[in-house]
Design an enzyme around this catalytic site. Structure first.
Site, PDB file in Angstrom:
ATOM      1  N   TYR A 118       0.853  -1.185   0.000  1.00 43.97           N
ATOM      2  CA  TYR A 118       0.000   0.000   0.000  1.00 43.97           C
ATOM      3  C   TYR A 118       0.891   1.237   0.000  1.00 43.97           C
ATOM      4  O   TYR A 118       1.574   1.541   0.956  1.00 43.97           O
ATOM      5  CB  TYR A 118      -0.920   0.030   1.223  1.00 43.97           C
ATOM      6  CG  TYR A 118      -1.850  -1.151   1.367  1.00 43.97           C
ATOM      7  CD1 TYR A 118      -2.165  -1.969   0.272  1.00 43.97           C
ATOM      8  CD2 TYR A 118      -2.417  -1.461   2.588  1.00 43.97           C
ATOM      9  CE1 TYR A 118      -3.011  -3.048   0.412  1.00 43.97           C
ATOM     10  CE2 TYR A 118      -3.283  -2.543   2.735  1.00 43.97           C
ATOM     11  CZ  TYR A 118      -3.571  -3.335   1.647  1.00 43.97           C
ATOM     12  OH  TYR A 118      -4.417  -4.410   1.805  1.00 43.97           O
TER      13      TYR A 118
ATOM     14  N   HIS B  56       0.420 -11.960   1.457  1.00 40.78           N
ATOM     15  CA  HIS B  56      -0.624 -11.167   0.807  1.00 40.78           C
ATOM     16  C   HIS B  56      -1.299 -11.924  -0.331  1.00 40.78           C
ATOM     17  O   HIS B  56      -2.512 -11.829  -0.522  1.00 40.78           O
ATOM     18  CB  HIS B  56      -0.028  -9.858   0.284  1.00 40.78           C
ATOM     19  CG  HIS B  56      -0.997  -8.729   0.210  1.00 40.78           C
ATOM     20  ND1 HIS B  56      -0.625  -7.410   0.288  1.00 40.78           N
ATOM     21  CD2 HIS B  56      -2.336  -8.700   0.074  1.00 40.78           C
ATOM     22  CE1 HIS B  56      -1.690  -6.629   0.191  1.00 40.78           C
ATOM     23  NE2 HIS B  56      -2.738  -7.394   0.047  1.00 40.78           N
TER      24      HIS B  56
ATOM     25  N   GLY C  63     -17.491  -0.490  -0.896  1.00 45.83           N
ATOM     26  CA  GLY C  63     -18.302   0.693  -0.695  1.00 45.83           C
ATOM     27  C   GLY C  63     -19.696   0.602  -1.283  1.00 45.83           C
ATOM     28  O   GLY C  63     -20.580   1.392  -0.945  1.00 45.83           O
TER      29      GLY C  63
ATOM     30  N   GLY D 252     -18.426  -4.403   0.244  1.00 50.39           N
ATOM     31  CA  GLY D 252     -18.490  -4.513  -1.209  1.00 50.39           C
ATOM     32  C   GLY D 252     -17.813  -3.365  -1.908  1.00 50.39           C
ATOM     33  O   GLY D 252     -18.356  -2.797  -2.852  1.00 50.39           O
TER      34      GLY D 252
ATOM     35  N   SER E 193     -12.837  -5.719   2.225  1.00 46.54           N
ATOM     36  CA  SER E 193     -13.943  -5.168   1.419  1.00 46.54           C
ATOM     37  C   SER E 193     -15.292  -5.680   1.917  1.00 46.54           C
ATOM     38  O   SER E 193     -16.134  -6.128   1.125  1.00 46.54           O
ATOM     39  CB  SER E 193     -13.754  -5.511  -0.062  1.00 46.54           C
ATOM     40  OG  SER E 193     -12.610  -4.902  -0.588  1.00 46.54           O
TER      41      SER E 193
END
Length: 332
Positions: free
Chosen positions: A60, A127, A211, A209, A206
């Site tokens: 990130y 990851h 957002g 979803g 997530s």
């Protein structure tokens, strides 16, 4: 804040995904611009609320997200449970492939410790599964890092069921992180049962979803260049229209409880199993507080039935990712 078990400890039932503070592959953010003063307030408010499970990764930014998280909570390190991740080869600020060689894992661990400004990583994830490196070698490296006191717990992100079974046979898997929400339920077929059977915490990323389940999203083309949602197949064209039907079902349940759609989506996840610990991301304090309150929302059997019918496994319109390479890296 309610607590849930992870390894031999416990963490807040809802965590904070920090990816939005600096995205992947050089993007300043994946979900719009960042007000870093507000982002600092978000993390401190999270800790004030007892929401201590903070999730970041070396990729990130890359690197910038770990630095920002570490700097922000440096004076409150003992209040936080820090999770970060390794597994990519990063060249010139870009992802250049996968790399889970044991030597690389050890290098990333040391670099992440420096960026986070800490002497231990609470939860260290692979990851993405690297098909070039046996998962048994990864588990052996985790064990060595634990013995050295560099990490406390070990996890995998987006493993397939066979990889997870091999990992369990080779060592201690404390957590699995994969995408899971009302619009992405494929883990229910195999990964979730394995985690329950073996006492592994399951961490949905997530969980809203991307957002979409908040009910406050626009079509893909209405987002600015650089925003991840602009390329998300589920935000585009007919897929957007089809997926809004699920959002309407979530809104209906939310109205019954005087809650928000986001709170219903998170409460649904928490109701699936006691080992599920979602990590919604946000860059706003009021959204953090909204998400945290979902831990107190109890859905009825009728609510859960209505939501399950509105969101069958595989029922969401559109692929998870626009990029085939991204799709190829999940469930390996």
């Amino acid at each position: 804040m309610k607590r849930r078990s992870l390894g031999t400890t416990d963490v807040s039932a809802i965590g904070l995904g920090c990816m939005g503070f600096a995205g992947v592959s050089g993007m300043s953010s994946m979900y719009g611009e960042v007000d870093f003063d507000e982002a600092r307030r978000v993390m401190h408010r999270a800790l004030d609320l007892g929401l201590d499970f903070l999730d970041t990764a070396e990729v990130y930014g890359p690197f910038a997200n770990e630095e920002f998280v570490g700097e922000t909570i440096r004076e409150r390190r003992d209040d936080a449970f820090l999770a970060t991740k390794f597994g990519f080869r990063i060249e010139d600020g870009k992802v250049a492939g996968l790399d889970s060689r044991p030597a690389h894992i050890q290098e990333v661990c040391e670099a992440s410790l420096r960026r986070l400004g800490t002497d231990r990583i609470d939860l260290f994830y692979q990851h993405r599964v690297d098909p070039a490196v046996p998962i048994e070698d990864v588990m052996e490296t985790f064990a060595a890092l634990k013995r050295a006191g560099k990490i406390r717990f070990a996890g995998l992100s987006e493993p397939g069921p066979e990889t997870l079974k091999r990992a369990i046979a080779a060592g201690k898997v404390d957590a699995v992180q994969s995408e899971y929400s009302l619009w992405e339920r494929t883990v229910e077929d195999d990964i979730l049962p394995l985690c329950r059977e073996h006492g592994i915490a399951f961490v949905p990323y997530s969980p809203l979803g991307r957002g979409f389940l908040t009910g406050q999203v626009k079509r893909a083309e209405d987002y600015e260049e650089g925003d991840y949602r602009r390329t998300d197949p589920r935000y585009r064209g007919e897929n957007y229209d089809a997926n809004m039907k699920l959002v309407n079902a979530v809104k209906t349940v939310a109205t019954r409880h005087d809650a928000t759609p986001a709170q219903v989506a998170l409460a649904w996840l928490l109701a699936q199993a006691p080992n599920v610990i979602p990590i919604p991301g946000t860059k706003k304090v009021h959204r953090l507080e909204e998400n945290a309150a979902a831990a107190e929302l109890s859905l009825s059997e009728q609510d859960l039935k209505d939501l399950a019918e509105a969101a069958p496994v595989g029922g969401t319109a559109g692929e998870r990712y626009a990029n085939p390479a991204m799709l190829a890296m999940v469930r390996r």
